[in-house]
Scaffold this active site. Structure first.
Site, PDB file in Angstrom:
ATOM      1  N   ARG A 189       0.834  -1.212   0.000  1.00 13.36           N
ATOM      2  CA  ARG A 189       0.000   0.000   0.000  1.00 13.36           C
ATOM      3  C   ARG A 189       0.869   1.262   0.000  1.00 13.36           C
ATOM      4  NH1 ARG A 189      -2.572   1.601   4.474  1.00 13.36           N
ATOM      5  NH2 ARG A 189      -2.873  -0.531   5.199  1.00 13.36           N
ATOM      6  N   TYR A 248     -15.556  15.952 -15.451  1.00 13.24           N
ATOM      7  CA  TYR A 248     -15.978  14.561 -15.612  1.00 13.24           C
ATOM      8  C   TYR A 248     -17.027  14.236 -14.529  1.00 13.24           C
ATOM      9  CZ  TYR A 248     -15.800   9.574 -14.778  1.00 13.24           C
ATOM     10  OH  TYR A 248     -16.167   8.276 -14.538  1.00 13.24           O
ATOM     11  N   ASP A 304      -6.299  18.229 -14.393  1.00 19.90           N
ATOM     12  CA  ASP A 304      -6.549  16.882 -14.896  1.00 19.90           C
ATOM     13  C   ASP A 304      -6.099  16.847 -16.359  1.00 19.90           C
ATOM     14  OD1 ASP A 304      -7.700  14.577 -16.054  1.00 19.90           O
ATOM     15  OD2 ASP A 304      -9.274  14.528 -14.532  1.00 19.90           O
ATOM     16  N   LYS A 333      -7.115   5.559 -19.574  1.00 23.03           N
ATOM     17  CA  LYS A 333      -7.398   6.042 -20.920  1.00 23.03           C
ATOM     18  C   LYS A 333      -6.165   5.871 -21.827  1.00 23.03           C
ATOM     19  CE  LYS A 333     -11.307   6.815 -19.064  1.00 23.03           C
ATOM     20  NZ  LYS A 333     -11.238   7.341 -17.755  1.00 23.03           N
TER      21      LYS A 333
HETATM   22  C1  3LM Z   1     -15.174   8.724 -19.231  1.00 25.54           C
HETATM   23  N1  3LM Z   1     -13.645   9.104 -17.460  1.00 25.54           N
HETATM   24  O1  3LM Z   1     -15.692   7.956 -20.032  1.00 25.54           O
HETATM   25  P1  3LM Z   1     -10.986   6.459 -13.628  1.00 25.54           P
HETATM   26  N2  3LM Z   1     -10.672  12.354 -15.083  1.00 25.54           N
HETATM   27  C2  3LM Z   1     -11.170  12.347 -16.329  1.00 25.54           C
HETATM   28  C3  3LM Z   1     -11.877  11.230 -16.791  1.00 25.54           C
HETATM   29  O2  3LM Z   1     -12.352  11.249 -18.030  1.00 25.54           O
HETATM   30  C4  3LM Z   1     -12.067  10.124 -15.928  1.00 25.54           C
HETATM   31  C5  3LM Z   1     -11.531  10.164 -14.640  1.00 25.54           C
HETATM   32  C6  3LM Z   1     -10.819  11.296 -14.254  1.00 25.54           C
HETATM   33  C7  3LM Z   1     -14.535   8.222 -18.008  1.00 25.54           C
HETATM   34  C8  3LM Z   1     -14.792   7.024 -17.414  1.00 25.54           C
HETATM   35  S1  3LM Z   1     -17.459   6.923 -17.030  1.00 25.54           S
HETATM   36  C9  3LM Z   1     -18.274   5.796 -16.023  1.00 25.54           C
HETATM   37  C10 3LM Z   1     -15.971   6.174 -17.602  1.00 25.54           C
HETATM   38  C11 3LM Z   1     -10.982  13.535 -17.200  1.00 25.54           C
HETATM   39  C12 3LM Z   1     -12.823   8.912 -16.349  1.00 25.54           C
HETATM   40  C13 3LM Z   1     -11.661   9.027 -13.688  1.00 25.54           C
HETATM   41  O3  3LM Z   1     -11.206   6.418 -12.135  1.00 25.54           O
HETATM   42  O4  3LM Z   1      -9.698   5.817 -14.055  1.00 25.54           O
HETATM   43  O5  3LM Z   1     -12.197   5.977 -14.378  1.00 25.54           O
HETATM   44  O6  3LM Z   1     -10.779   8.012 -14.030  1.00 25.54           O
HETATM   45  O7  3LM Z   1     -15.133   9.962 -19.415  1.00 25.54           O
END
Ligand code: 3LM
Length: 407
Positions: A60, A113, A185, A210
């Site tokens: 962790r 987001y 971000d 992504k």
């Molecule tokens: C999406 N986005 O489809 P994770 N910051 C940004 C993001 O686009 C996202 C996160 C943080 C998407 C996920 S929607 C249910 C699917 C700009 C995620 C969060 O925790 O790795 O999903 O990231 O836009």
């Protein structure tokens, strides 16, 4: 980095901080899944807990392969240090819980987001942190509202899903005069297209799920910044508050994804530019939002802070919400899915999916049109992507309107 020292992104993404000779010649860094690390004595373990030696303690708090990933990513993001996490949300929440306390204020851009918005609304606000949303595309809005209470300013650029840009340098010039961190971000751009820290931001976060992973097979995140801040996030926000630890398997997948990031991003950008040109010339499309288009309202800012225009497009059809859904449903190769940055071209309707955490009123107030469609342009052959869009337009609209598009 000694043997492979290079300041070139592509070389760093492939070689930085790893020497096969230290691992029996293994080209690919070993996957480490040990949850705990053995000490020779109580005294040695005690010293590790006091930070008096460099030994690993418990996964962790980090592991050798995670450390390699973090050091490599820090180089790519031009950061002193980086922390890999179990998800993008794990990175965002670990960083925010580390630096905000009841009575503090966070100023965020209007468009975020969906789950980030949800976290501010249902997480931070519930625990006494004030959250204010401003249109940060106009930096003067921040000058007008920032106060001694403001401890963090947070924005995406381009914003998910509506492609608004914020001027990182202009915001940093304001936050630098206060005891306030600017956190950006950088998910849409990756460090290959934009370097928020070199533009003055204090912290950068990513959904590594992504483009960084790039193959739709992992969930992970990063936060990068000054060593002291990253240590704090690792030892407080992540260790004690979120526990959002990346798994050893995902460390390995991410190291693999990073090796081809520059090649994939170049092609994402090239394909997206062609798709954006196609959409903006289509009689069925009302608006196309893409930083590489001449009519993009923030074209100048895009040139100034992004190295290329990216792989994400938002657009609105000259149609109702139902017709827009029918268009998405008529696509054959392009997949209707959330997430982005994968090899596959993905399309989705933010108001129904990624941004369904906003109420109808909130969508309007946060500049997210209920008929907006989001496209993550993939790595397929450009002709096949455009052909699929075109057949969907023809099948849904052309019969009604009498319009046909000549190839
Ligand atoms: C999406 N986005 O489809 P994770 N910051 C940004 C993001 O686009 C996202 C996160 C943080 C998407 C996920 S929607 C249910 C699917 C700009 C995620 C969060 O925790 O790795 O999903 O990231 O836009």
């Amino acid at each position: 980095m000694t043997k492979h020292h290079s300041s070139h992104f592509a070389t760093q993404a492939i070689h930085a901080n790893y020497h096969p000779e230290a691992h029996q010649g293994a080209l690919t860094p070993p996957i480490q899944i040990s949850s705990t690390y053995a000490f020779e004595t109580v005294e040695q373990g005690g010293a590790a807990f006091q930070g008096e030696n460099e030994r690993f303690i418990y996964a962790r708090l980090g592991s050798p392969s995670q450390q390699l990933l973090e050091q490599r990513f820090a180089q790519l993001e031009q950061a002193e240090a980086a922390l890999a996490t179990a998800s993008g949300m794990g990175a965002i929440t670990s960083a925010m819980w580390s630096f905000l306390k009841p009575g503090d204020e966070l100023i965020a851009d209007l468009s975020l987001y969906g789950c980030t918005f949800s976290f501010l609304e249902h997480g931070l606000k519930q625990f006494g942190i004030e959250v204010k949303y401003l249109n940060l595309s106009a930096a003067e809005n921040l000058s007008r509202h920032i106060s001694d209470k403001t401890k963090m300013v947070y924005s995406e650029t381009p914003s998910n899903p509506n492609m608004r840009l914020i001027d990182i340098e202009a915001l940093a010039a304001i936050t630098n005069k206060h005891d306030c961190r600017l956190m950006i971000d950088n998910t849409y751009c990756t460090p290959y297209l934009q370097n928020p820290l070199s533009l003055g931001a204090d912290l950068v976060v990513h959904s590594a799920t992504k483009y960084l992973g790039g193959h739709g097979d992992l969930i992970a995140g990063f936060v990068a910044g000054k060593q002291q801040d990253i240590d704090e996030i690792r030892m407080v926000g992540l260790k004690d508050m979120t526990g959002a630890v990346i798994s050893g398997f995902d460390v390995s997948l991410l190291l693999r994804g990073l090796k081809s990031l520059h090649v994939r991003m170049d092609r994402h950008c090239e394909n997206a530019q062609k798709v954006a040109d196609y959409l903006s010339n289509s009689p069925f499309v009302k608006h196309t939002f893409y930083p590489g288009l001449d009519h993009f309202p923030q074209k100048q800012l895009a040139k100034q802070q992004m190295h290329q225009a990216g792989g994400m497009i938002a657009f609105e059809l000259d149609a109702t919400r139902e017709q827009s859904a029918a268009f998405v449903n008529a696509l054959q190769m392009i997949l209707c899915a959330v997430s982005l940055g994968d090899a596959e071209t993905l399309i989705q309707h933010p108001a129904s999916m990624t941004h369904s955490t906003y109420t109808e009123e909130e969508l309007m107030a946060h500049l997210i049109s209920p008929t907006l469609i989001r496209l993550s342009v993939g790595l397929e052959h450009i002709d096949d992507i455009i052909a699929d869009l075109e057949q969907a337009f023809q099948s849904v609209f052309a019969a009604d309107s009498g319009l046909t598009i000549s190839a």
